[in-house]
Design a protein around this motif. Structure first.
Motif, PDB file in Angstrom:
ATOM      1  N   UNK A 150      37.177  29.555  12.377  1.00 40.89           N
ATOM      2  CA  UNK A 150      37.420  30.236  13.649  1.00 40.89           C
ATOM      3  C   UNK A 150      37.569  29.238  14.796  1.00 40.89           C
ATOM      4  N   UNK A 151      36.851  28.122  14.684  1.00 41.52           N
ATOM      5  CA  UNK A 151      36.833  27.111  15.732  1.00 41.52           C
ATOM      6  C   UNK A 151      37.324  25.789  15.147  1.00 41.52           C
ATOM      7  N   UNK A 152      38.276  25.162  15.838  1.00 39.96           N
ATOM      8  CA  UNK A 152      38.819  23.875  15.407  1.00 39.96           C
ATOM      9  C   UNK A 152      38.516  22.826  16.464  1.00 39.96           C
ATOM     10  N   UNK A 153      37.803  21.784  16.084  1.00 38.38           N
ATOM     11  CA  UNK A 153      37.577  20.644  16.961  1.00 38.38           C
ATOM     12  C   UNK A 153      38.556  19.566  16.509  1.00 38.38           C
ATOM     13  N   UNK A 154      39.376  19.097  17.424  1.00 36.45           N
ATOM     14  CA  UNK A 154      40.452  18.168  17.088  1.00 36.45           C
ATOM     15  C   UNK A 154      40.280  16.873  17.860  1.00 36.45           C
ATOM     16  N   UNK A 155      40.207  15.756  17.142  1.00 32.24           N
ATOM     17  CA  UNK A 155      39.989  14.470  17.788  1.00 32.24           C
ATOM     18  C   UNK A 155      41.065  13.458  17.452  1.00 32.24           C
ATOM     19  N   UNK A 156      41.485  12.723  18.477  1.00 31.85           N
ATOM     20  CA  UNK A 156      42.488  11.680  18.293  1.00 31.85           C
ATOM     21  C   UNK A 156      42.176  10.486  19.167  1.00 31.85           C
ATOM     22  N   UNK A 157      42.535   9.337  18.684  1.00 30.48           N
ATOM     23  CA  UNK A 157      42.516   8.165  19.551  1.00 30.48           C
ATOM     24  C   UNK A 157      43.911   8.085  20.193  1.00 30.48           C
ATOM     25  N   UNK A 158      44.033   7.241  21.207  1.00 31.01           N
ATOM     26  CA  UNK A 158      45.312   7.058  21.885  1.00 31.01           C
ATOM     27  C   UNK A 158      45.812   5.652  21.595  1.00 31.01           C
ATOM     28  N   UNK A 159      47.090   5.541  21.267  1.00 31.53           N
ATOM     29  CA  UNK A 159      47.679   4.266  20.864  1.00 31.53           C
ATOM     30  C   UNK A 159      48.906   3.922  21.688  1.00 31.53           C
ATOM     31  N   UNK A 160      49.253   2.643  21.691  1.00 37.08           N
ATOM     32  CA  UNK A 160      50.482   2.183  22.348  1.00 37.08           C
ATOM     33  C   UNK A 160      50.553   2.633  23.789  1.00 37.08           C
ATOM     34  N   UNK A 161      51.676   3.168  24.167  1.00 33.28           N
ATOM     35  CA  UNK A 161      51.879   3.658  25.531  1.00 33.28           C
ATOM     36  C   UNK A 161      51.481   5.121  25.638  1.00 33.28           C
ATOM     37  N   UNK A 162      50.262   5.440  25.227  1.00 39.62           N
ATOM     38  CA  UNK A 162      49.766   6.799  25.354  1.00 39.62           C
ATOM     39  C   UNK A 162      50.190   7.722  24.238  1.00 39.62           C
ATOM     40  N   UNK A 163      50.225   7.212  23.027  1.00 44.46           N
ATOM     41  CA  UNK A 163      50.687   8.015  21.896  1.00 44.46           C
ATOM     42  C   UNK A 163      49.514   8.517  21.060  1.00 44.46           C
ATOM     43  N   UNK A 164      49.803   9.577  20.289  1.00 39.25           N
ATOM     44  CA  UNK A 164      48.819  10.108  19.346  1.00 39.25           C
ATOM     45  C   UNK A 164      48.522   9.089  18.260  1.00 39.25           C
ATOM     46  N   UNK A 165      47.351   9.194  17.683  1.00 39.01           N
ATOM     47  CA  UNK A 165      47.028   8.422  16.493  1.00 39.01           C
ATOM     48  C   UNK A 165      48.025   8.855  15.417  1.00 39.01           C
ATOM     49  N   UNK A 166      48.530   7.898  14.639  1.00 37.42           N
ATOM     50  CA  UNK A 166      49.654   8.134  13.715  1.00 37.42           C
ATOM     51  C   UNK A 166      49.513   9.359  12.820  1.00 37.42           C
ATOM     52  N   UNK A 167      48.328   9.585  12.273  1.00 42.62           N
ATOM     53  CA  UNK A 167      48.148  10.685  11.331  1.00 42.62           C
ATOM     54  C   UNK A 167      48.320  12.059  11.984  1.00 42.62           C
TER      55      UNK A 167
END
Length: 171
Positions: A50-67
């Motif tokens: 029911x609840x999704x916690x979503x985490x990402x690091x930031x890369x390069x010029x403000x991009x999502x983590x590759x995966x």
């Protein structure tokens, strides 16, 4: 209290976002079986929670983590109208002050029209030092922003404050 079924998905290249993910999971008393690398994200997994916690690091010029590039496509392909979503991420406010935690903002932008309900999305910016961030909307971060490189002394308190807010909002 009858906690809703919560899953945490993270994308981590160097391990920092993964470490933060497990700290969050521990404070929410999540089982390790409910914590996933985003590479394991699937429509079937999303349907279980029911609840999704979503985490990402930031890369390069403000991009999502590759995966996350594949992960966000999975999320865009499922109905999130009955889902609650909370975002968190890592960034470097000194070396990348103008794109600090942009990854959180990119996830937010991609999911805003999905019909999901965001929680933990009014994190005050006043204890952070950065020039610009896509993760800021209406003067607050749209999720938990962590700078474990330059402000590691604030990480645990920031996580605790955010998790307490999530617990109130999840019910």
């Amino acid at each position: 209290m009858n906690m809703k079924k919560v899953a945490l998905f993270f994308g981590s290249t160097t391990g920092t976002c993964e470490e933060i993910a497990y700290k969050i999971a521990k404070q929410l008393n999540l089982s390790k079986s409910d914590v996933y690398n985003v590479t394991d994200l699937s429509a079937d997994k999303v349907a279980e929670y029911e609840v999704l916690l979503l985490g990402t690091s930031t890369w390069g010029d403000g991009e999502l983590q590759d995966d996350w590039y594949d992960g966000i496509e999975v999320l865009k392909g499922v109905d999130l109208a009955d889902k609650t979503v909370a975002l968190f991420g890592c960034g470097d406010s000194e070396s990348y002050s103008d794109t600090f935690c942009d990854g959180i903002g990119l996830l937010y932008k991609d999911l805003k029209a999905s019909g999901c309900t965001f929680i933990g999305d009014k994190v005050p910016t006043d204890s952070y030092e950065f020039a610009s961030s896509l993760a800021v909307d209406n003067g607050a971060f749209v999720g938990l922003a962590i700078d474990d490189l330059n402000q590691s002394d604030l990480t645990d308190a920031r996580i605790e404050d955010w998790v307490n807010e999530l617990k109130r909002e999840i019910g």
